[in-house]
Write a protein that holds these residues in place. Structure first.
Motif, PDB file in Angstrom:
ATOM      1  N   ASN A  81      -2.321  -4.244   4.157  1.00 34.37           N
ATOM      2  CA  ASN A  81      -3.226  -4.006   5.286  1.00 34.37           C
ATOM      3  C   ASN A  81      -4.687  -4.148   4.890  1.00 34.37           C
ATOM      4  OD1 ASN A  81      -3.664  -1.761   3.770  1.00 34.37           O
ATOM      5  ND2 ASN A  81      -3.045  -0.279   5.317  1.00 34.37           N
ATOM      6  N   GLY A  82      -4.960  -4.970   3.923  1.00 34.98           N
ATOM      7  CA  GLY A  82      -6.330  -5.111   3.447  1.00 34.98           C
ATOM      8  C   GLY A  82      -6.629  -4.223   2.264  1.00 34.98           C
ATOM      9  N   MET A  83      -5.878  -3.137   2.125  1.00 38.24           N
ATOM     10  CA  MET A  83      -6.053  -2.232   1.001  1.00 38.24           C
ATOM     11  C   MET A  83      -4.833  -2.257   0.101  1.00 38.24           C
ATOM     12  SD  MET A  83      -8.772   0.404   2.209  1.00 38.24           S
ATOM     13  CE  MET A  83      -8.510   1.292   0.790  1.00 38.24           C
ATOM     14  N   GLY A  84      -3.854  -3.065   0.432  1.00 41.75           N
ATOM     15  CA  GLY A  84      -2.642  -3.154  -0.362  1.00 41.75           C
ATOM     16  C   GLY A  84      -1.482  -2.438   0.308  1.00 41.75           C
ATOM     17  N   PRO A  85      -0.278  -2.707  -0.162  1.00 45.42           N
ATOM     18  CA  PRO A  85       0.898  -2.042   0.405  1.00 45.42           C
ATOM     19  C   PRO A  85       0.906  -0.573   0.025  1.00 45.42           C
ATOM     20  CG  PRO A  85       1.520  -3.373  -1.483  1.00 45.42           C
ATOM     21  CD  PRO A  85       0.064  -3.631  -1.235  1.00 45.42           C
ATOM     22  N   GLY A  86       1.589   0.232   0.814  1.00 48.75           N
ATOM     23  CA  GLY A  86       1.634   1.665   0.529  1.00 48.75           C
ATOM     24  C   GLY A  86       2.871   2.321   1.109  1.00 48.75           C
ATOM     25  N   VAL A  87       2.850   3.632   1.110  1.00 45.31           N
ATOM     26  CA  VAL A  87       3.939   4.434   1.672  1.00 45.31           C
ATOM     27  C   VAL A  87       3.336   5.646   2.366  1.00 45.31           C
ATOM     28  CG1 VAL A  87       5.664   3.766  -0.042  1.00 45.31           C
ATOM     29  CG2 VAL A  87       4.273   5.764  -0.453  1.00 45.31           C
TER      30      VAL A  87
ATOM     31  N   ILE B 285       9.583  -4.263  -1.878  1.00 47.24           N
ATOM     32  CA  ILE B 285       8.653  -3.184  -2.181  1.00 47.24           C
ATOM     33  C   ILE B 285       8.208  -3.328  -3.629  1.00 47.24           C
ATOM     34  CG2 ILE B 285       9.635  -1.646  -0.457  1.00 47.24           C
ATOM     35  CD1 ILE B 285      11.095  -0.169  -2.700  1.00 47.24           C
ATOM     36  N   THR B 286       7.126  -2.682  -3.961  1.00 45.51           N
ATOM     37  CA  THR B 286       6.611  -2.747  -5.324  1.00 45.51           C
ATOM     38  C   THR B 286       7.042  -1.511  -6.104  1.00 45.51           C
ATOM     39  OG1 THR B 286       4.555  -1.597  -4.831  1.00 45.51           O
ATOM     40  CG2 THR B 286       4.559  -4.009  -4.513  1.00 45.51           C
ATOM     41  N   SER B 287       6.911  -1.601  -7.401  1.00 46.35           N
ATOM     42  CA  SER B 287       7.240  -0.452  -8.244  1.00 46.35           C
ATOM     43  C   SER B 287       6.310   0.727  -7.934  1.00 46.35           C
ATOM     44  CB  SER B 287       7.171  -0.826  -9.725  1.00 46.35           C
ATOM     45  OG  SER B 287       5.899  -1.343 -10.048  1.00 46.35           O
ATOM     46  N   ALA B 288       5.046   0.440  -7.612  1.00 49.00           N
ATOM     47  CA  ALA B 288       4.111   1.515  -7.267  1.00 49.00           C
ATOM     48  C   ALA B 288       4.539   2.204  -5.972  1.00 49.00           C
ATOM     49  CB  ALA B 288       2.692   0.960  -7.129  1.00 49.00           C
ATOM     50  N   GLN B 289       4.998   1.434  -4.992  1.00 48.92           N
ATOM     51  CA  GLN B 289       5.490   2.029  -3.752  1.00 48.92           C
ATOM     52  C   GLN B 289       6.708   2.904  -4.022  1.00 48.92           C
ATOM     53  OE1 GLN B 289       5.645  -1.799  -1.579  1.00 48.92           O
ATOM     54  NE2 GLN B 289       4.889  -0.590   0.151  1.00 48.92           N
ATOM     55  N   MET B 290       7.570   2.432  -4.894  1.00 49.45           N
ATOM     56  CA  MET B 290       8.776   3.192  -5.232  1.00 49.45           C
ATOM     57  C   MET B 290       8.396   4.516  -5.891  1.00 49.45           C
ATOM     58  SD  MET B 290      11.934   1.712  -7.400  1.00 49.45           S
ATOM     59  CE  MET B 290      12.925   2.798  -8.381  1.00 49.45           C
ATOM     60  N   ARG B 291       7.485   4.485  -6.844  1.00 49.00           N
ATOM     61  CA  ARG B 291       7.036   5.711  -7.511  1.00 49.00           C
ATOM     62  C   ARG B 291       6.380   6.664  -6.514  1.00 49.00           C
ATOM     63  NH1 ARG B 291       5.363   1.799 -11.375  1.00 49.00           N
ATOM     64  NH2 ARG B 291       3.245   1.909 -10.555  1.00 49.00           N
ATOM     65  N   ALA B 292       5.516   6.104  -5.648  1.00 48.86           N
ATOM     66  CA  ALA B 292       4.812   6.930  -4.676  1.00 48.86           C
ATOM     67  C   ALA B 292       5.783   7.548  -3.669  1.00 48.86           C
ATOM     68  CB  ALA B 292       3.755   6.092  -3.952  1.00 48.86           C
ATOM     69  N   ALA B 293       6.738   6.767  -3.212  1.00 48.77           N
ATOM     70  CA  ALA B 293       7.719   7.262  -2.245  1.00 48.77           C
ATOM     71  C   ALA B 293       8.528   8.403  -2.849  1.00 48.77           C
ATOM     72  CB  ALA B 293       8.638   6.128  -1.809  1.00 48.77           C
ATOM     73  N   ARG B 294       8.941   8.226  -4.071  1.00 46.67           N
ATOM     74  CA  ARG B 294       9.712   9.277  -4.746  1.00 46.67           C
ATOM     75  C   ARG B 294       8.861  10.539  -4.896  1.00 46.67           C
ATOM     76  NH1 ARG B 294      10.951  10.666  -9.884  1.00 46.67           N
ATOM     77  NH2 ARG B 294       9.910   8.931 -10.898  1.00 46.67           N
ATOM     78  N   GLY B 295       7.593  10.362  -5.198  1.00 49.43           N
ATOM     79  CA  GLY B 295       6.687  11.502  -5.317  1.00 49.43           C
ATOM     80  C   GLY B 295       6.496  12.234  -3.995  1.00 49.43           C
TER      81      GLY B 295
ATOM     82  N   ALA C  63      17.621   4.469   0.769  1.00 52.09           N
ATOM     83  CA  ALA C  63      17.666   5.889   0.411  1.00 52.09           C
ATOM     84  C   ALA C  63      16.305   6.546   0.645  1.00 52.09           C
ATOM     85  CB  ALA C  63      18.090   6.059  -1.040  1.00 52.09           C
ATOM     86  N   LEU C  64      15.234   5.864   0.268  1.00 45.59           N
ATOM     87  CA  LEU C  64      13.894   6.420   0.453  1.00 45.59           C
ATOM     88  C   LEU C  64      13.545   6.526   1.935  1.00 45.59           C
ATOM     89  CD1 LEU C  64      12.114   4.554  -2.472  1.00 45.59           C
ATOM     90  CD2 LEU C  64      12.564   7.025  -2.342  1.00 45.59           C
ATOM     91  N   GLU C  65      13.918   5.518   2.711  1.00 42.77           N
ATOM     92  CA  GLU C  65      13.658   5.569   4.151  1.00 42.77           C
ATOM     93  C   GLU C  65      14.484   6.670   4.818  1.00 42.77           C
ATOM     94  OE1 GLU C  65      12.177   1.056   5.147  1.00 42.77           O
ATOM     95  OE2 GLU C  65      14.344   1.426   5.140  1.00 42.77           O
TER      96      GLU C  65
ATOM     97  N   GLY D  66      15.292   9.340   3.464  1.00 43.00           N
ATOM     98  CA  GLY D  66      14.650  10.585   3.059  1.00 43.00           C
ATOM     99  C   GLY D  66      13.387  10.894   3.841  1.00 43.00           C
ATOM    100  N   GLY D  67      12.865   9.907   4.572  1.00 41.53           N
ATOM    101  CA  GLY D  67      11.688  10.146   5.410  1.00 41.53           C
ATOM    102  C   GLY D  67      10.464   9.320   5.072  1.00 41.53           C
ATOM    103  N   VAL D  68      10.592   8.350   4.180  1.00 39.03           N
ATOM    104  CA  VAL D  68       9.459   7.521   3.781  1.00 39.03           C
ATOM    105  C   VAL D  68       9.371   6.292   4.676  1.00 39.03           C
ATOM    106  CG1 VAL D  68       8.628   5.983   1.945  1.00 39.03           C
ATOM    107  CG2 VAL D  68       9.421   8.269   1.393  1.00 39.03           C
ATOM    108  N   ALA D  69       8.151   5.916   5.023  1.00 37.94           N
ATOM    109  CA  ALA D  69       7.890   4.658   5.722  1.00 37.94           C
ATOM    110  C   ALA D  69       7.065   3.780   4.788  1.00 37.94           C
ATOM    111  CB  ALA D  69       7.130   4.909   7.016  1.00 37.94           C
ATOM    112  N   PHE D  70       7.498   2.549   4.614  1.00 42.99           N
ATOM    113  CA  PHE D  70       6.762   1.607   3.778  1.00 42.99           C
ATOM    114  C   PHE D  70       5.736   0.889   4.638  1.00 42.99           C
ATOM    115  CE2 PHE D  70      10.598   2.397   1.423  1.00 42.99           C
ATOM    116  CZ  PHE D  70      10.118   2.535   0.143  1.00 42.99           C
ATOM    117  N   VAL D  71       4.508   0.780   4.125  1.00 45.29           N
ATOM    118  CA  VAL D  71       3.398   0.177   4.846  1.00 45.29           C
ATOM    119  C   VAL D  71       3.119  -1.190   4.246  1.00 45.29           C
ATOM    120  CG1 VAL D  71       0.970   0.460   5.477  1.00 45.29           C
ATOM    121  CG2 VAL D  71       2.442   2.478   5.244  1.00 45.29           C
ATOM    122  N   ASP D  72       3.037  -2.203   5.123  1.00 43.57           N
ATOM    123  CA  ASP D  72       2.743  -3.562   4.678  1.00 43.57           C
ATOM    124  C   ASP D  72       1.312  -3.683   4.164  1.00 43.57           C
ATOM    125  OD1 ASP D  72       5.240  -4.682   5.296  1.00 43.57           O
ATOM    126  OD2 ASP D  72       4.657  -4.975   7.389  1.00 43.57           O
TER     127      ASP D  72
END
Length: 85
Positions: free
Chosen positions: A69-75, A4-14, A57-59, A61-67
């Motif tokens: 998809n043309g727009m970049g990885p996400g959560v 995962i990326t640092s941006a995904q980690m920040r977004a997931a925590r948010g 831990a994030l998963e 908590g209810g987060v799903a990480f998105v591969d």
């Protein structure tokens, strides 16, 4: 998707409304590890064990990480209503 990326980690925590302390406690890693990872851009630069603990831990908590998809990885948050069915 393994890493995962640092941006995904920040977004997931948010999305979970967790502080860095909350994530550190749930992942059983140091809060300095969380802050250091979130301060960088791109893929996380930490041990595989710490990355797996944070992701787990994030998963849990209810987060799903998105591969990529043309727009970049996400959560996103998992749909908890379908999980109970």
């Amino acid at each position: 998707m393994n890493e995962i990326t640092s941006a995904q980690m920040r977004a997931a925590r948010g999305l979970l409304r967790w502080s860095a302390d909350d994530l550190a406690r749930n992942a059983k890693v140091g809060v300095a590890t969380i802050r250091r990872a979130e301060a960088s851009d791109g893929p996380l630069t930490m041990t595989q064990a710490n990355q797996a603990a944070i992701r787990g831990a994030l998963e849990a908590g209810g987060v799903a990480f998105v591969d990529q998809n043309g727009m970049g990885p996400g959560v996103r948050l998992r749909d908890r209503t379908t999980a109970a069915e």
